[in-house]
Scaffold this motif. Sequence first.
Motif, PDB file in Angstrom:
ATOM      1  N   TYR A 185       0.865  -1.365  -0.039  1.00 53.76           N
ATOM      2  CA  TYR A 185       0.106  -0.237  -0.135  1.00 53.76           C
ATOM      3  C   TYR A 185       0.777   1.467   0.016  1.00 53.76           C
ATOM      4  O   TYR A 185       0.713   2.095   0.981  1.00 53.76           O
ATOM      5  N   VAL A 186       1.891   1.446  -0.903  1.00 60.90           N
ATOM      6  CA  VAL A 186       2.617   2.498  -0.947  1.00 60.90           C
ATOM      7  C   VAL A 186       1.808   3.774  -1.143  1.00 60.90           C
ATOM      8  O   VAL A 186       2.608   4.971  -0.340  1.00 60.90           O
ATOM      9  N   HIS A 187       0.921   3.900  -1.855  1.00 61.37           N
ATOM     10  CA  HIS A 187       0.198   5.477  -2.164  1.00 61.37           C
ATOM     11  C   HIS A 187      -0.521   5.564  -0.617  1.00 61.37           C
ATOM     12  O   HIS A 187      -0.772   6.393  -0.287  1.00 61.37           O
ATOM     13  N   LEU A 188      -1.000   4.478   0.031  1.00 60.26           N
ATOM     14  CA  LEU A 188      -1.734   4.861   1.302  1.00 60.26           C
ATOM     15  C   LEU A 188      -0.473   5.228   2.194  1.00 60.26           C
ATOM     16  O   LEU A 188      -0.984   6.012   2.961  1.00 60.26           O
ATOM     17  N   GLN A 189       0.515   4.466   2.166  1.00 56.66           N
ATOM     18  CA  GLN A 189       1.591   4.992   3.381  1.00 56.66           C
ATOM     19  C   GLN A 189       1.952   6.720   2.899  1.00 56.66           C
ATOM     20  O   GLN A 189       2.054   7.160   4.015  1.00 56.66           O
ATOM     21  N   LYS A 190       2.221   6.821   1.740  1.00 53.08           N
ATOM     22  CA  LYS A 190       2.613   8.344   1.583  1.00 53.08           C
ATOM     23  C   LYS A 190       1.276   9.291   2.056  1.00 53.08           C
ATOM     24  O   LYS A 190       1.591  10.353   2.542  1.00 53.08           O
ATOM     25  N   TRP A 191       0.072   8.999   1.867  1.00 55.77           N
ATOM     26  CA  TRP A 191      -1.016   9.623   2.125  1.00 55.77           C
ATOM     27  C   TRP A 191      -1.237   9.758   3.636  1.00 55.77           C
ATOM     28  O   TRP A 191      -1.165  10.954   4.373  1.00 55.77           O
ATOM     29  N   LEU A 192      -0.802   8.668   4.271  1.00 53.52           N
ATOM     30  CA  LEU A 192      -0.916   8.585   5.824  1.00 53.52           C
ATOM     31  C   LEU A 192       0.271   9.306   6.467  1.00 53.52           C
ATOM     32  O   LEU A 192       0.062  10.315   7.433  1.00 53.52           O
ATOM     33  N   ALA A 193       1.363   9.409   6.020  1.00 57.22           N
ATOM     34  CA  ALA A 193       2.400  10.299   6.369  1.00 57.22           C
ATOM     35  C   ALA A 193       2.552  11.458   6.268  1.00 57.22           C
ATOM     36  O   ALA A 193       2.909  12.435   7.070  1.00 57.22           O
ATOM     37  N   GLY A 194       1.765  11.727   5.246  1.00 60.32           N
ATOM     38  CA  GLY A 194       1.585  13.254   4.826  1.00 60.32           C
ATOM     39  C   GLY A 194       0.521  13.895   5.907  1.00 60.32           C
ATOM     40  O   GLY A 194       0.780  15.213   6.392  1.00 60.32           O
ATOM     41  N   HIS A 195      -0.538  13.116   6.164  1.00 63.22           N
ATOM     42  CA  HIS A 195      -1.237  13.673   7.160  1.00 63.22           C
ATOM     43  C   HIS A 195      -0.779  13.711   8.546  1.00 63.22           C
ATOM     44  O   HIS A 195      -0.966  14.656   9.358  1.00 63.22           O
ATOM     45  N   GLU A 196       0.087  12.966   8.799  1.00 60.46           N
ATOM     46  CA  GLU A 196       0.700  12.907  10.161  1.00 60.46           C
ATOM     47  C   GLU A 196       1.637  13.841  10.264  1.00 60.46           C
ATOM     48  O   GLU A 196       1.952  14.506  11.458  1.00 60.46           O
ATOM     49  N   ALA A 197       2.470  14.278   9.241  1.00 59.30           N
ATOM     50  CA  ALA A 197       3.254  15.503   9.360  1.00 59.30           C
ATOM     51  C   ALA A 197       2.792  16.804   9.075  1.00 59.30           C
ATOM     52  O   ALA A 197       3.564  17.705   9.164  1.00 59.30           O
ATOM     53  N   SER A 198       1.417  16.835   8.901  1.00 60.49           N
ATOM     54  CA  SER A 198       0.896  18.422   8.694  1.00 60.49           C
ATOM     55  C   SER A 198       0.822  18.991  10.261  1.00 60.49           C
ATOM     56  O   SER A 198       0.572  18.398  11.218  1.00 60.49           O
ATOM     57  N   ASN A 199       0.995  20.199  10.015  1.00 55.51           N
ATOM     58  CA  ASN A 199       0.842  21.223  11.424  1.00 55.51           C
ATOM     59  C   ASN A 199      -0.700  20.707  11.995  1.00 55.51           C
ATOM     60  O   ASN A 199      -0.708  20.903  13.128  1.00 55.51           O
ATOM     61  N   LEU A 200      -1.800  20.627  11.205  1.00 52.56           N
ATOM     62  CA  LEU A 200      -2.979  20.518  11.731  1.00 52.56           C
ATOM     63  C   LEU A 200      -3.058  19.276  12.553  1.00 52.56           C
ATOM     64  O   LEU A 200      -3.590  19.266  13.744  1.00 52.56           O
ATOM     65  N   PHE A 201      -2.501  18.131  12.303  1.00 59.23           N
ATOM     66  CA  PHE A 201      -2.565  16.943  12.915  1.00 59.23           C
ATOM     67  C   PHE A 201      -1.638  16.993  14.153  1.00 59.23           C
ATOM     68  O   PHE A 201      -1.946  16.639  15.334  1.00 59.23           O
ATOM     69  N   GLU A 202      -0.357  17.874  13.999  1.00 63.22           N
ATOM     70  CA  GLU A 202       0.522  18.114  15.294  1.00 63.22           C
ATOM     71  C   GLU A 202      -0.247  18.794  16.201  1.00 63.22           C
ATOM     72  O   GLU A 202      -0.139  18.463  17.412  1.00 63.22           O
ATOM     73  N   CYS A 203      -0.997  19.837  15.853  1.00 59.23           N
ATOM     74  CA  CYS A 203      -1.654  20.695  16.846  1.00 59.23           C
ATOM     75  C   CYS A 203      -2.720  20.040  17.560  1.00 59.23           C
ATOM     76  O   CYS A 203      -2.994  20.419  18.730  1.00 59.23           O
ATOM     77  N   VAL A 204      -3.662  19.013  16.776  1.00 56.00           N
ATOM     78  CA  VAL A 204      -4.498  18.454  17.664  1.00 56.00           C
ATOM     79  C   VAL A 204      -4.251  17.218  18.492  1.00 56.00           C
ATOM     80  O   VAL A 204      -5.034  16.685  19.301  1.00 56.00           O
ATOM     81  N   MET A 205      -2.741  16.834  18.469  1.00 53.74           N
ATOM     82  CA  MET A 205      -2.369  15.780  19.268  1.00 53.74           C
ATOM     83  C   MET A 205      -1.451  15.999  20.294  1.00 53.74           C
ATOM     84  O   MET A 205      -0.709  15.451  21.064  1.00 53.74           O
TER      85      MET A 205
END
Length: 215
Positions: A185-205
């Motif tokens: 699932y290489v595209h799903l891995q990239k998609w997930l990593a992008g969300h996890e690296a976002s400022n939005l995700f970091e701020c809500v966690m």
Amino acid sequence: MSKPILYSFRRCPYAIRARLALAYAAIDYELREISLKNKPQAMLDISPKGTTPVLQIWDGFPSHQSCTVLEESLDIMYWALQQNDPAGWLNLSKDDLPIAQQLIVTNDDQFKKALDRYKYANRFPERSPLDYRQDAENFLQILELRLAAMDFLFGDHPTIADMAIFPFIRQFAYVDFDWFQTSAYVHLQKWLAGHEASNLFECVMIKVPLWQAVS
């Protein structure tokens, strides 16, 4: 007027997607982080089901306040986006909208069921963890196919479908992260990593202390 109050549990994927929408929409709210083992009475008084997230929205005049209570994460997301949707999470074509809605339903129903059994396989010994993982992969394959053609599930920017589903894919990935990272699932891995690296995700966690009622 008083701020909306969100009762939340940091790692809960339902609560994560609610916090993502509230933060994205720049809603000024009070975050009340709770322990699921010791749920505050203030939350149970407005939402006896006792699960997170719960959003309490005040209305009326301060001296005679009443409130609306949203007990489902998707309801919280839609409410937040109705207040402010700067990047168009809700901007889906008439053809894409039913597909997005069905993806979210599948995520919340079949995929979540398989995910729970995969993550807590010792509670469901009638089948093996591998069986449950394979059940969950039916949904992963659908997402992978879409992400092979575009950066996000419906084009070049996130929509409510991406943000509602991402926390659950993240939970799935971390059941056996080594396996997920070496899977097809290489595209799903990239998609997930992008969300996890976002400022939005970091701020809500960001970790916050447990909320305690003032006695």
